[in-house]
Design an enzyme around this catalytic site. Sequence first.
Site, PDB file in Angstrom:
ATOM      1  N   THR A 215       0.844  -1.200   0.000  1.00 12.26           N
ATOM      2  CA  THR A 215       0.000   0.000   0.000  1.00 12.26           C
ATOM      3  C   THR A 215       0.879   1.251   0.000  1.00 12.26           C
ATOM      4  OG1 THR A 215      -1.808  -1.074   1.135  1.00 12.26           O
ATOM      5  CG2 THR A 215      -1.545   1.255   1.586  1.00 12.26           C
ATOM      6  N   ASP A 246      -8.190  -1.591   5.761  1.00 16.31           N
ATOM      7  CA  ASP A 246      -8.133  -0.433   6.673  1.00 16.31           C
ATOM      8  C   ASP A 246      -7.855   0.888   5.961  1.00 16.31           C
ATOM      9  OD1 ASP A 246      -5.541  -1.644   6.082  1.00 16.31           O
ATOM     10  OD2 ASP A 246      -4.713  -0.068   7.357  1.00 16.31           O
ATOM     11  N   GLY A 266      -0.250  -2.714   6.196  1.00 16.83           N
ATOM     12  CA  GLY A 266      -0.112  -3.994   6.873  1.00 16.83           C
ATOM     13  C   GLY A 266      -1.392  -4.779   6.757  1.00 16.83           C
ATOM     14  N   GLY A 268      -4.734  -5.380   7.105  1.00 13.68           N
ATOM     15  CA  GLY A 268      -5.773  -4.385   7.358  1.00 13.68           C
ATOM     16  C   GLY A 268      -6.787  -4.758   8.422  1.00 13.68           C
TER      17      GLY A 268
HETATM   18  N1  ASP Z   1      -3.506  -2.431   4.645  1.00 10.43           N
HETATM   19  C1  ASP Z   1      -3.854  -2.893   3.336  1.00 10.43           C
HETATM   20  C2  ASP Z   1      -5.107  -3.691   3.398  1.00 10.43           C
HETATM   21  O1  ASP Z   1      -5.276  -4.485   4.296  1.00 10.43           O
HETATM   22  C3  ASP Z   1      -2.772  -3.726   2.722  1.00 10.43           C
HETATM   23  C4  ASP Z   1      -1.430  -3.064   2.671  1.00 10.43           C
HETATM   24  O2  ASP Z   1      -1.051  -2.323   3.564  1.00 10.43           O
HETATM   25  O3  ASP Z   1      -0.704  -3.301   1.681  1.00 10.43           O
HETATM   26  O4  ASP Z   1      -5.922  -3.563   2.507  1.00 10.43           O
END
Ligand code: ASP
Length: 348
Positions: A215, A246, A266, A268
Amino acid sequence: MLSLPLVGCASLQASARDEAALATEAPPARKPQWGIVIHGGAGVIRRDMLSPEKEAAYRAKLTESLQAGHAVLARGGSSLDAVGAALRILEDSPLFNAGKGAVFNHDGQNELDAAIMDGRTLRAGAVAGLHHVKNPIDLARKVMENSAHVMMVGDGAEAFAREQGIELVPAEYFRTEERWEQLQKALEKEKASPGKPSSLQPSRDPATGEEKFGTVGAVALDQAGNLAAGTSTGGMTNKRYGRVGDSPIIGAGTYANAHCAVSGTGHGEFFIRYTVARDICARMEYQQLPLQESANAMVMDVLVKAGGEGGVIAMDAQGNVAMPFNSPGMYRGYMGEDGTPHVAIFQE
Ligand code: ASP
């Protein structure tokens, strides 16, 4: 604070020195009066997994993003504009799991989420489940400024995008072969253990073995002293049934107020359940904790105990910067008013 060369020429030696300077516990030696902090995802990112060419490409793109945000702030622009400028660069790059290069869901589609928040007014805009919006962060901003709502999803959000003159692209625009391969691997893994409940997969590069979330996020403090935060993502590989993580949830993956601004990356589901971004700002507000301590408490203690992998970038109204992560690596960097890019990837 050590400085790095500009775009494209970061040497490995210089980068190793800068990793030390950017270690979780070490905030910048001299805090900037205004500036921008970005991340490009956290996860299992180890030095032995990234080729020098790939590492240089990541560093160059992160630097370009910092420079775009800095240019806005340097001419007296708002932290909101700086966050948007920095994130558009990362959304347009296939290296990151946002915009072009987003991960695939279980049905083989790219499904994008994003949010932006203005710390000065507490206004926020969020979008989720998009298939055609080239830069979801721009649509989030439109939701914030030109609608009576905070969050729009799916077809409705894309209808609003059309009304607002936001650029739409065919779904194939987001596709990259690496991400497609990651989905195939995740599906094979799932098939191999059919009894198990389907699991979300962090994005994994089959060539490097690198596992990360990917992300992108930015927080900024402008010359007027206002904070903003933004996050954009494709979510997690093999997600299904309209799953939203998230990143577009205000208070979970994205939050800004007068005290602090946070963007997370992370797993989410943990960031949502522990309201990570808001919790960091609340610790500062209610317990008068410094930014670094608040961010560390959440990422290095609460999330670790819960089993939630990831990290955050955060900035407070005094220009303090924190970038803790509990995974082996996190693409990250910051740039203060002096315009020196500080970019790091690994833990040490
Ligand atoms: N936090 C993001 C999600 O869970 C994934 C990421 O941080 O790459 O959608």
